[in-house]
Enzyme design. Structure first.
Site, PDB file in Angstrom:
ATOM      1  N   ARG A 121      48.712  73.066  35.659  1.00 56.92           N
ATOM      2  CA  ARG A 121      48.736  74.475  36.211  1.00 56.92           C
ATOM      3  C   ARG A 121      50.208  74.943  36.643  1.00 56.92           C
ATOM      4  NH1 ARG A 121      43.981  72.855  38.335  1.00 56.92           N
ATOM      5  NH2 ARG A 121      42.414  72.979  36.610  1.00 56.92           N
TER       6      ARG A 121
ATOM      7  N   ASP B 150      28.421  71.684  42.492  1.00 61.41           N
ATOM      8  CA  ASP B 150      29.705  71.615  41.884  1.00 61.41           C
ATOM      9  C   ASP B 150      30.537  72.751  42.248  1.00 61.41           C
ATOM     10  OD1 ASP B 150      31.799  70.650  40.635  1.00 61.41           O
ATOM     11  OD2 ASP B 150      31.418  71.119  38.731  1.00 61.41           O
TER      12      ASP B 150
ATOM     13  N   ARG C 104      33.719  80.542  44.330  1.00 62.69           N
ATOM     14  CA  ARG C 104      32.674  79.952  43.042  1.00 62.69           C
ATOM     15  C   ARG C 104      31.191  79.947  43.646  1.00 62.69           C
ATOM     16  NH1 ARG C 104      34.515  74.655  39.715  1.00 62.69           N
ATOM     17  NH2 ARG C 104      32.577  73.691  39.143  1.00 62.69           N
TER      18      ARG C 104
ATOM     19  N   ASP D 280      33.416  73.850  43.761  1.00 58.82           N
ATOM     20  CA  ASP D 280      34.439  73.630  44.427  1.00 58.82           C
ATOM     21  C   ASP D 280      35.214  75.063  45.055  1.00 58.82           C
ATOM     22  OD1 ASP D 280      35.679  70.882  42.836  1.00 58.82           O
ATOM     23  OD2 ASP D 280      34.462  72.217  41.498  1.00 58.82           O
TER      24      ASP D 280
ATOM     25  N   ASN E 268      34.115  70.256  45.572  1.00 59.56           N
ATOM     26  CA  ASN E 268      32.824  70.007  45.813  1.00 59.56           C
ATOM     27  C   ASN E 268      32.480  68.844  46.376  1.00 59.56           C
ATOM     28  OD1 ASN E 268      33.618  69.341  42.803  1.00 59.56           O
ATOM     29  ND2 ASN E 268      32.139  67.845  43.067  1.00 59.56           N
TER      30      ASN E 268
ATOM     31  N   TRP F 228      42.330  70.477  44.192  1.00 63.14           N
ATOM     32  CA  TRP F 228      43.137  70.440  42.863  1.00 63.14           C
ATOM     33  C   TRP F 228      43.538  71.675  42.448  1.00 63.14           C
ATOM     34  CZ3 TRP F 228      40.153  73.259  38.972  1.00 63.14           C
ATOM     35  CH2 TRP F 228      38.838  73.761  39.346  1.00 63.14           C
TER      36      TRP F 228
ATOM     37  N   GLU G 289      34.267  64.866  40.407  1.00 65.51           N
ATOM     38  CA  GLU G 289      33.246  64.157  39.562  1.00 65.51           C
ATOM     39  C   GLU G 289      33.146  62.889  39.214  1.00 65.51           C
ATOM     40  OE1 GLU G 289      32.946  67.831  40.165  1.00 65.51           O
ATOM     41  OE2 GLU G 289      34.390  68.191  38.529  1.00 65.51           O
TER      42      GLU G 289
ATOM     43  N   GLY H  28      39.292  64.682  41.176  1.00 69.86           N
ATOM     44  CA  GLY H  28      38.317  63.533  41.229  1.00 69.86           C
ATOM     45  C   GLY H  28      36.867  63.741  41.658  1.00 69.86           C
TER      46      GLY H  28
END
Ligand code: PQQ
Ligand code: CA
Length: 551
Positions: free
Chosen positions: A112, A282, A309, A284, A240, A222, A174, A172
């Site tokens: 990004r 999930d 989210r 985040d 998350n 992230w 996940e 990370g």
């Protein structure tokens, strides 16, 4: 060849950037994603035309804003590449290509952006290093390993630079990592501090976890944080909880799905706010909240605004010692929340739509949320917040207790079980929304009948809002006050990246990377299997586009 007249980046320049430049992720530390340039405006944007393009040579998701410092552009692409260009002509100065390890598995192959300090720039890599490059030549000045990519630790964000510190956060969630934010000395790459987003034994908040769950509880960080230069406080979003079903990590799980207020000098947590507890979707909450001054009920509020989210548009108040809940409302339809506690701001969960073990649970919106990482923007002129949202998507999965194997996906469900369903009869999916954060009223909305919206938004003083994000490869400009579509240009690929704006020799430019991939493509694959007439074939391959008014 090397850059001859490079303007060193200082604290003063980052705190008060010239209108002509775009040197931070969202241009300013407050994260508003707003350019004060107004040569391109609502009456002439129809004359916007490409002045140069540049192929990056790689596929996958190009998510970085073109960063511009006094006529020099730096672009980060997937696969650890940085390109330095003459921002006026598109001529290349140099190119850095990282040699990524052969056995690197990239769940999110992207970058990004690059951060700037003095005469260097800084890249965070998917093999989990922070690399400093000489801005003039692209030569590596230092290269610091952060953690071990073999354990599912990686980075995708643009580093946040504050006064000689290079601040990054790990991905990370996940893979069952324990998330952190860390600072490196811009001069030599030495680690100055590291703050785990999940409190360890003896630290406040540790008791929101049971047993050893905290060791692999996720909370990756992230996305780039924002910064309040008055109070010297970083606001950093946290991801998350891991693995996804909350039943596998009982408790509130601080500081997952939260915003942390950090002291840049030592990384100490000043305070925090958790958006939702015991994350199971999930969701985040990594996009850092925007710092906006609001007038609410006759009161001045130094706010934090975060369209989550988790489908809730959050308005918080930041004070030097505390973050207070002010207001929250769903900005897309959701069946997960029954309401929000007016005092604490805790959302009230409907257990029927909270993933659990051994049973398939459906929930709306999908695990990509009301909006994922692509950034919202705020216009100081209109007082509106522009949100790249997705409506009519739901998801679901069956939770499953699976052992953690470092470096392997650890979702708490089978990857093939992750669903995205469209609501029957839905007439659109992507929505560009304009909200008044004071009244909580939606002022306008533009619907995309056949596409998700998966691109960051930039607002300008020309009363324009720029966004890509759709599967038809268009880059668009809207009237910031009315939502009228004023201009569009089809590009080589879909646009996930962030538009930036800059000025050279009296000409205003708009820049964007077009290059589809990562989760925009994952949603696209899911749409293609829903049998609603949406194909999956968005072409890939990155190109930088730069536009200006036709002379
Ligand atoms: O939990 C994590 O650590 C993590 C990291 C990333 C990433 O680094 O890009 C993404 C996600 N999660 C995620 O959930 C997600 O939807 C996502 C989309 C993208 C993307 O680049 O399009 N990255 C990520
Ligand atoms: Ca995640």
């Amino acid at each position: 060849g090397p850059i001859e007249n490079y303007s060193p980046v200082t604290a003063q320049r980052l705190e008060n950037p010239e209108p002509s430049n775009w040197m931070l992720y969202r241009r300013t530390y407050d994260g508003q994603g707003y350019s004060p340039l107004d040569q391109i405006n609502t009456s002439n944007v129809k004359n916007l035309t490409p002045v140069w393009t540049f192929a990056t040579g790689v596929v996958e998701g190009h998510e970085a804003p073109p960063i511009v410092n006094n006529g020099v552009m730096f672009v980060a692409t997937p696969m650890g590449q940085v390109i330095a260009l003459n921002a006026k002509t598109g001529d290349e100065y140099w190119r850095y290509k990282r040699q990524l390890p052969d056995d690197l598995f990239q769940l999110h192959p992207t970058s990004r952006g690059v951060g700037l300090w003095e005469d260097k720039l800084y890249l965070a890599t998917t093999d989990d290093h922070v690399v400093a490059l000489d801005a003039k030549t692209g030569k590596v000045v230092w290269d610091t390993k952060v953690q071990d990519y073999k354990k599912g630790q990686y980075m995708t964000l643009m580093p946040l630079i504050i006064d000689g510190k290079v601040i990054v956060g790990g991905s990370g969630g996940e893979f069952g990592v324990r998330g952190y934010v860390a600072a490196y000395d811009a001069k030599d790459g030495k680690e100055l501090w590291r703050t785990y987003t999940i409190p360890g034994e003896g630290e406040p908040g540790h008791d929101t976890w049971q047993g050893d769950d905290w060791k692999n509880g996720g909370g990756s960080a992230w996305m780039t944080g924002n910064y309040d230069k008055e109070t010297k406080t970083i606001y950093w979003g946290v991801g998350n909880a891991a693995p996804w079903p909350g039943e596998m990590h009982p408790g509130d799980n601080l500081y997952t799905s939260s915003v942390l207020a950090l002291d840049p000098s030592n990384g100490k947590i000043k305070t925090y706010h958790q958006y939702h507890q015991n994350d199971s979707w999930d969701w985040d909450e990594v996009e850092a909240p925007m710092l906006i001054d609001l007038q609410r009920n006759g009161r001045n509020i130094k706010s934090l605004v975060h369209p989550g989210r988790d489908a809730i548009f959050w308005v918080l108040e930041r004070t030097p010692t505390k973050i207070n809940y002010v207001a929250g409302w769903p900005f897309v339809s959701t069946d997960v929340w029954k309401g929000i506690d007016a005092e604490s701001g805790r959302p009230i969960v409907d257990p029927d739509h909270k993933p659990t073990v051994g049973k398939r649970v459906e929930f709306c919106p999908s695990l990509w949320g009301g909006k994922d990482w692509p950034s919202a923007a705020y216009s100081q002129k209109t007082g509106l917040v522009y949100v790249p949202a997705n409506e009519n998507f739901c998801g679901g999965f069956t939770g499953e207790k699976l052992p953690l194997k470092p470096g392997e996906l650890w979702l708490g469900t089978k990857p093939e079980d992750i669903g995205l369903k469209t609501k029957p009869g839905a007439d659109h999916f992507g929505e560009l929304q304009a909200w008044d954060p004071v009244t909580g009223k939606k002022v306008w909305q533009h619907n995309f009948p056949k596409s998700q919206l998966f691109g960051s938004v930039t607002a300008t003083a020309g009363d324009l809002v720029f966004v890509g994000g759709t599967n038809d490869r268009n880059f668009r400009a809207f009237n910031a006050k009315t939502g009228e579509l004023l201009w569009e240009q089809k590009t080589n690929s879909g646009i996930m990246g962030m538009p930036s704006s800059y000025e050279i020799d009296g000409t205003q430019y708009i820049a964007i990377q077009s290059g589809w991939g990562v989760d925009a493509q994952r949603i696209q694959d899911a749409l293609a299997t829903n049998n609603i007439g949406i194909e999956s074939n968005v072409p890939q391959g990155g190109v930088i586009w730069v536009f200006a008014l036709k002379k």
